[in-house]
Design an enzyme around this catalytic site. Structure first.
Site, PDB file in Angstrom:
ATOM      1  N   CYS A  79       0.890  -1.162   0.086  1.00 15.17           N
ATOM      2  CA  CYS A  79      -0.049  -0.164   0.067  1.00 15.17           C
ATOM      3  C   CYS A  79       0.775   1.338   0.075  1.00 15.17           C
ATOM      4  O   CYS A  79       0.185   2.310  -0.141  1.00 15.17           O
ATOM      5  CB  CYS A  79      -0.953  -0.143   1.223  1.00 15.17           C
ATOM      6  SG  CYS A  79      -1.999  -1.436   1.143  1.00 15.17           S
ATOM      7  N   HIS A 129      -2.536   7.521   7.081  1.00 15.06           N
ATOM      8  CA  HIS A 129      -2.864   6.119   6.295  1.00 15.06           C
ATOM      9  C   HIS A 129      -4.266   5.719   6.654  1.00 15.06           C
ATOM     10  O   HIS A 129      -5.001   5.459   5.878  1.00 15.06           O
ATOM     11  CB  HIS A 129      -1.877   5.094   6.763  1.00 15.06           C
ATOM     12  CG  HIS A 129      -1.944   3.882   5.632  1.00 15.06           C
ATOM     13  ND1 HIS A 129      -1.877   3.936   4.580  1.00 15.06           N
ATOM     14  CD2 HIS A 129      -2.241   2.569   6.408  1.00 15.06           C
ATOM     15  CE1 HIS A 129      -1.942   2.795   4.131  1.00 15.06           C
ATOM     16  NE2 HIS A 129      -2.100   1.858   5.233  1.00 15.06           N
ATOM     17  N   LYS A 165      -9.491   7.855   3.217  1.00  4.56           N
ATOM     18  CA  LYS A 165      -9.942   6.626   3.017  1.00  4.56           C
ATOM     19  C   LYS A 165     -11.539   6.131   3.605  1.00  4.56           C
ATOM     20  O   LYS A 165     -11.985   5.369   2.931  1.00  4.56           O
ATOM     21  CB  LYS A 165      -8.882   5.486   3.588  1.00  4.56           C
ATOM     22  CG  LYS A 165      -7.751   5.465   2.884  1.00  4.56           C
ATOM     23  CD  LYS A 165      -6.972   4.332   3.593  1.00  4.56           C
ATOM     24  CE  LYS A 165      -5.302   4.079   2.965  1.00  4.56           C
ATOM     25  NZ  LYS A 165      -4.714   5.207   3.361  1.00  4.56           N
ATOM     26  N   HIS A 182      -9.617   2.023   0.511  1.00  2.00           N
ATOM     27  CA  HIS A 182      -8.368   1.683   0.554  1.00  2.00           C
ATOM     28  C   HIS A 182      -8.042   1.249  -1.018  1.00  2.00           C
ATOM     29  O   HIS A 182      -8.080   0.107  -1.277  1.00  2.00           O
ATOM     30  CB  HIS A 182      -7.877   0.720   1.660  1.00  2.00           C
ATOM     31  CG  HIS A 182      -6.382   0.633   1.728  1.00  2.00           C
ATOM     32  ND1 HIS A 182      -5.798   1.454   0.939  1.00  2.00           N
ATOM     33  CD2 HIS A 182      -5.643   0.103   2.635  1.00  2.00           C
ATOM     34  CE1 HIS A 182      -4.377   0.786   1.339  1.00  2.00           C
ATOM     35  NE2 HIS A 182      -4.306   0.154   2.446  1.00  2.00           N
ATOM     36  N   PHE A 193       1.625  -3.671   3.869  1.00  2.00           N
ATOM     37  CA  PHE A 193       1.874  -5.112   4.476  1.00  2.00           C
ATOM     38  C   PHE A 193       3.499  -5.255   4.175  1.00  2.00           C
ATOM     39  O   PHE A 193       4.090  -4.858   3.136  1.00  2.00           O
ATOM     40  CB  PHE A 193       1.507  -6.074   3.653  1.00  2.00           C
ATOM     41  CG  PHE A 193      -0.253  -6.293   4.241  1.00  2.00           C
ATOM     42  CD1 PHE A 193      -0.764  -5.397   5.098  1.00  2.00           C
ATOM     43  CD2 PHE A 193      -1.179  -7.100   3.341  1.00  2.00           C
ATOM     44  CE1 PHE A 193      -1.825  -5.598   5.578  1.00  2.00           C
ATOM     45  CE2 PHE A 193      -2.276  -7.287   3.935  1.00  2.00           C
ATOM     46  CZ  PHE A 193      -2.736  -6.669   4.945  1.00  2.00           C
TER      47      PHE A 193
END
Length: 416
Positions: free
Chosen positions: A165, A305, A337, A342, A403
């Protein structure tokens, strides 16, 4: 050597809440949710049956039908957003040296739809190998940058960053660095993703990462809310034209903002979970501020984020308080978001655009879908809940984490 200044001279967006930059910004500042039941496939048997899909998109309105068939949806999105950004910048009208104009793109997954379709066809054909000759070129993540460069004849640096991401923020930072080092005059950068597929939704469901609020999709993405239960999968693309300042001035370009600095770090902690104390997030913001030669109290807005996951929102909030101290209470913080969902590898690109436009327009987009305060968060912070807030935004910082513990931050400021 003296580093060159880098500015943003063009923007393009294709998002779940608007298919152009203007429509996207209108959706953001109006607090529109892009979440709805999935239309691209029958999601009846999935734990999550909704997503933030791009709406009313007909690729044949943008690309030649024959050429469009050679592109996975993520590359189609890339081409459309890049076209808007290029037109917005008027870069090609100045007849630039194409050897010094590049493309650095980001995508976390690439052609997932293509991969799934080819696997399905292989099984349906009794495992007889009858693959589409464009299978590999459609699937590989780097191909988006290749297509953009071919479209415009751009022969400068050309590649795609893959860091989950954080991918498109990594791309933006790389583009920024190459230009300020004098390696290019301008770079088309950003990212695209199209993972709203059976494999995409099913895979994230298996990770227990997605919200399962099927009864109320539009309120499912709720960053910083006590009852958040996971992120909402989105798709789309964002493109920015980054350009060396003197090059932009010489051709009379419109300038949105200056890129002030960027940071990258790793959590070195867990495959999918953030460090509980936000160490990687803290380090990346500090690195970005040092790169920009800024003090924390110079930042006005942080586009977080903020994925709406139980652990992620807490870790990022802790990191912000560690970096900004008392100034944290003077910041505007928001998670866009909550509206777009996302976009995985494309998240950083559209959130960079939101940050640039916040600087340009002195308006902070909101965090929608807040219903109950989370006692684990410091709710004295200004999360810009419910409605956009007008304020002077001289400096905006955008965070993107992925991730694998990949962390990126990029800083934009008003041109002075």
């Amino acid at each position: 050597m003296e580093l060159k200044r880098v500015v943003v001279t063009g923007l393009g967006a294709l998002t779940p809440i608007g298919n152009t930059v203007e429509a996207y910004w209108q959706g953001l500042t109006s607090g529109v949710s892009g979440a709805a039941p999935i239309k691209q496939f029958d999601a009846t048997h999935f734990k999550t049956q909704f997503a933030c899909e791009v709406k009313n998109f007909d690729v044949n309105e943008h690309l030649d039908r024959k050429e469009a068939r050679k592109l996975d949806r993520f590359s189609q999105f890339a081409m459309v957003s890049a076209a808007e950004a290029m037109a917005d910048s008027a870069l090609m009208e100045s007849e630039p040296n194409l050897d010094r104009v590049g493309v650095i793109w980001g995508s976390g997954i690439g052609g997932l739809r293509t991969f799934q379709e080819e696997c399905e066809n292989f099984i349906l054909n009794n495992r007889i190998p009858k693959f589409n000759p464009f299978f590999i070129p459609k699937m590989i993540a780097d191909i988006a940058a290749g297509h953009i460069s071919i479209q415009y004849g751009l022969r400068g640096p050309n590649y795609v960053t893959v860091s989950a991401c954080a991918s498109s923020t990594n791309a933006i930072i790389d583009a920024f660095n190459l230009i300020r080092l004098g390696k290019a005059d301008a770079i088309v950068t950003g990212g695209s993703e199209a993972a709203v597929t059976e494999m995409g939704v099913g895979g994230f469901n298996a990770l227990r990462a997605l919200s399962m609020r099927n009864d109320s999709p539009e309120t499912a993405s709720r960053p910083f809310d006590k009852d958040r239960d996971g992120f909402v999968l989105g798709e789309g693309a964002g493109a920015l034209i980054l350009e060396e300042y003197e090059h932009a001035i010489a051709r009379g370009a419109k300038i949105y903002a200056e890129v002030a600095g960027g940071g990258m770090s790793g959590d070195a902690y867990h495959m999918t979970a953030p460090h509980p104390e936000g160490i990687g997030a803290r380090n990346v913001m500090i690195t970005a501020l040092e790169d920009a030669e800024m003090q924390p109290n110079e930042v006005d807005y942080v586009n977080v984020h903020g994925t709406s996951t139980p652990l992620g929102d807490i870790a990022e909030t802790k990191a912000i308080q560690q970096v900004f101290g008392e100034h944290a209470y003077k910041l505007n913080i928001s998670s866009t978001k909550s509206m777009t969902g996302h976009l995985l590898g494309a998240a950083g690109a559209i959130e960079a655009i939101a940050s640039v436009l916040a600087v340009k327009n002195d308006l902070v987009p909101p965090t929608i879908n807040h219903f109950n305060d989370d006692p684990e968060l410091d709710n004295r912070l200004n999360f810009t809940f419910h409605k956009a807030q007008a304020r002077t935004v001289n400096v905006a910082l955008s965070n993107t984490f992925g991730f694998g513990g990949h962390n990126t931050s990029v800083i934009f400021k008003k041109l002075k």
